[in-house]
Design a protein around this motif. Sequence first.
Motif, PDB file in Angstrom:
ATOM      1  N   MET A 102       0.815  -1.131  -0.133  1.00 52.91           N
ATOM      2  CA  MET A 102      -0.152   0.127   0.152  1.00 52.91           C
ATOM      3  C   MET A 102       0.909   1.253  -0.255  1.00 52.91           C
ATOM      4  O   MET A 102       1.743   1.228   0.576  1.00 52.91           O
ATOM      5  N   VAL A 103       0.591   2.239  -0.546  1.00 56.49           N
ATOM      6  CA  VAL A 103       1.563   3.528  -0.978  1.00 56.49           C
ATOM      7  C   VAL A 103       0.558   4.845  -0.247  1.00 56.49           C
ATOM      8  O   VAL A 103      -0.631   4.896  -0.894  1.00 56.49           O
ATOM      9  N   ALA A 104       1.139   5.360   0.629  1.00 55.54           N
ATOM     10  CA  ALA A 104       0.513   6.795   1.097  1.00 55.54           C
ATOM     11  C   ALA A 104       1.229   7.869   0.578  1.00 55.54           C
ATOM     12  O   ALA A 104       2.486   7.894   0.615  1.00 55.54           O
ATOM     13  N   THR A 105       0.785   8.831   0.379  1.00 49.38           N
ATOM     14  CA  THR A 105       1.085  10.047   0.024  1.00 49.38           C
ATOM     15  C   THR A 105       0.617  11.408   0.679  1.00 49.38           C
ATOM     16  O   THR A 105      -0.453  11.386   0.692  1.00 49.38           O
ATOM     17  N   ALA A 106       1.534  12.151   1.271  1.00 51.82           N
ATOM     18  CA  ALA A 106       1.080  13.486   1.464  1.00 51.82           C
ATOM     19  C   ALA A 106       1.753  14.717   0.614  1.00 51.82           C
ATOM     20  O   ALA A 106       2.890  14.671   0.324  1.00 51.82           O
ATOM     21  N   VAL A 107       0.566  15.570   0.555  1.00 52.47           N
ATOM     22  CA  VAL A 107       1.102  16.733  -0.288  1.00 52.47           C
ATOM     23  C   VAL A 107       1.113  17.884   0.608  1.00 52.47           C
ATOM     24  O   VAL A 107      -0.038  18.070   1.043  1.00 52.47           O
ATOM     25  N   ARG A 108       2.015  18.668   0.880  1.00 56.85           N
ATOM     26  CA  ARG A 108       1.890  20.117   1.547  1.00 56.85           C
ATOM     27  C   ARG A 108       1.888  21.390   0.471  1.00 56.85           C
ATOM     28  O   ARG A 108       2.949  21.412  -0.254  1.00 56.85           O
ATOM     29  N   ALA A 109       0.766  21.781   0.290  1.00 57.52           N
ATOM     30  CA  ALA A 109       0.710  22.959  -0.581  1.00 57.52           C
ATOM     31  C   ALA A 109      -0.511  23.839  -0.259  1.00 57.52           C
ATOM     32  O   ALA A 109      -1.254  23.682   0.437  1.00 57.52           O
ATOM     33  N   ASP A 110      -0.502  24.819  -1.162  1.00 54.02           N
ATOM     34  CA  ASP A 110      -1.429  25.859  -1.255  1.00 54.02           C
ATOM     35  C   ASP A 110      -2.340  25.618  -2.127  1.00 54.02           C
ATOM     36  O   ASP A 110      -1.970  25.566  -3.160  1.00 54.02           O
ATOM     37  N   VAL A 166      -0.532  11.139  -6.770  1.00 53.86           N
ATOM     38  CA  VAL A 166       0.646  10.698  -6.474  1.00 53.86           C
ATOM     39  C   VAL A 166       0.996   9.420  -5.908  1.00 53.86           C
ATOM     40  O   VAL A 166       1.666   8.574  -6.566  1.00 53.86           O
ATOM     41  N   ALA A 167       0.027   9.103  -5.039  1.00 48.08           N
ATOM     42  CA  ALA A 167       0.066   7.753  -4.457  1.00 48.08           C
ATOM     43  C   ALA A 167      -0.344   6.752  -5.530  1.00 48.08           C
ATOM     44  O   ALA A 167       0.299   5.714  -5.495  1.00 48.08           O
ATOM     45  N   LYS A 168      -1.161   7.163  -6.363  1.00 47.68           N
ATOM     46  CA  LYS A 168      -1.505   6.133  -7.759  1.00 47.68           C
ATOM     47  C   LYS A 168      -0.482   5.996  -8.242  1.00 47.68           C
ATOM     48  O   LYS A 168      -0.151   4.697  -8.884  1.00 47.68           O
ATOM     49  N   VAL A 169       0.196   7.129  -8.943  1.00 42.10           N
ATOM     50  CA  VAL A 169       1.449   6.815  -9.813  1.00 42.10           C
ATOM     51  C   VAL A 169       2.555   6.124  -9.124  1.00 42.10           C
ATOM     52  O   VAL A 169       2.873   5.227  -9.812  1.00 42.10           O
ATOM     53  N   ALA A 170       2.608   6.513  -7.765  1.00 45.56           N
ATOM     54  CA  ALA A 170       3.654   5.566  -7.190  1.00 45.56           C
ATOM     55  C   ALA A 170       3.231   4.030  -6.969  1.00 45.56           C
ATOM     56  O   ALA A 170       4.210   3.298  -7.121  1.00 45.56           O
ATOM     57  N   ARG A 171       2.147   3.838  -6.722  1.00 46.02           N
ATOM     58  CA  ARG A 171       1.553   2.431  -6.388  1.00 46.02           C
ATOM     59  C   ARG A 171       1.678   1.789  -8.033  1.00 46.02           C
ATOM     60  O   ARG A 171       2.344   0.583  -7.949  1.00 46.02           O
ATOM     61  N   ASP A 172       1.303   2.270  -8.924  1.00 43.33           N
ATOM     62  CA  ASP A 172       1.441   1.897 -10.539  1.00 43.33           C
ATOM     63  C   ASP A 172       2.916   1.337 -10.637  1.00 43.33           C
ATOM     64  O   ASP A 172       3.096   0.370 -11.280  1.00 43.33           O
ATOM     65  N   ALA A 173       3.775   2.340 -10.254  1.00 44.83           N
ATOM     66  CA  ALA A 173       5.210   2.129 -10.590  1.00 44.83           C
ATOM     67  C   ALA A 173       5.700   0.892  -9.954  1.00 44.83           C
ATOM     68  O   ALA A 173       6.554   0.044 -10.305  1.00 44.83           O
ATOM     69  N   ARG A 174       5.172   0.587  -8.695  1.00 43.36           N
ATOM     70  CA  ARG A 174       5.650  -0.563  -7.913  1.00 43.36           C
ATOM     71  C   ARG A 174       5.003  -1.788  -8.447  1.00 43.36           C
ATOM     72  O   ARG A 174       5.826  -2.868  -8.580  1.00 43.36           O
ATOM     73  N   VAL A 175       3.975  -1.753  -8.743  1.00 43.18           N
ATOM     74  CA  VAL A 175       3.186  -2.882  -9.661  1.00 43.18           C
ATOM     75  C   VAL A 175       3.826  -3.162 -11.021  1.00 43.18           C
ATOM     76  O   VAL A 175       4.324  -4.405 -11.418  1.00 43.18           O
ATOM     77  N   ALA A 176       4.492  -2.167 -11.713  1.00 41.69           N
ATOM     78  CA  ALA A 176       5.306  -2.386 -12.702  1.00 41.69           C
ATOM     79  C   ALA A 176       6.579  -3.086 -12.726  1.00 41.69           C
ATOM     80  O   ALA A 176       7.135  -3.845 -13.291  1.00 41.69           O
ATOM     81  N   ALA A 177       7.321  -2.590 -11.433  1.00 38.48           N
ATOM     82  CA  ALA A 177       8.453  -3.331 -10.994  1.00 38.48           C
ATOM     83  C   ALA A 177       8.385  -4.745 -10.774  1.00 38.48           C
ATOM     84  O   ALA A 177       9.272  -5.563 -10.918  1.00 38.48           O
TER      85      ALA A 177
END
Length: 225
Positions: A17-25, A153-164
Amino acid sequence: MYVGVDEAGKGPVLGPMVATAVRADSESLSADVDDSKRVAPEQRREIAAALRADDAVDVAVATVGTVEIDAPDTDMNTLTVRGQARAVRRVARPDDRIVADAGDTSEARFARRLREFVTDPGRETAPPVEGVAVDAAHGADESDPVVGAASIVAKVARDARVAAIDAAYPAYDGVGSGYPSDPTTRAFLRDYVADHGDVPPHARRSWSTCSDALAAAEQSGLDEF
């Protein structure tokens, strides 16, 4: 300034499972930012890359691995809180407001537990963050642009891990999406178990999909005998 947090990959039988935090305006984010499920894959990758490259945006990605997921003394709600807290602790600052996509039927309970995990010095490895306010809501990835950014970002990161993971098994016809409902994923697990007598290390062996593949292989062996 506030932090949006979300996760991807709670339900798959393969990978973390991949979690992402984004700090932004929120006003500085692209108008294309939305819940990851409503954004096309190529556009998700473009948005994620732009967020990571933006000096005004802080992004942190954390994972909850298969061994941790399979541990008998935990549950998915706790794992979701833990993963989100890991990401938040890497980008949040004192007095930030944290908005999370709730991973519990009770939004208030999820918010309370997430705040405990973020502020408690005894949890996780990243330093705790004091003085934060935490809100959680179902569908926050749709209604809040910063949470939506985190979901992308979480979905893209998770997809990259599945590709690996897919690349690690060239002898098979792909691993699919990793979800139990995916026929390609189920076929991969079935074929891998038939070849090796066990599920691959990237699989969540506590999932019934793995149990089914192991049971089918055992029955097949008995039938042949």
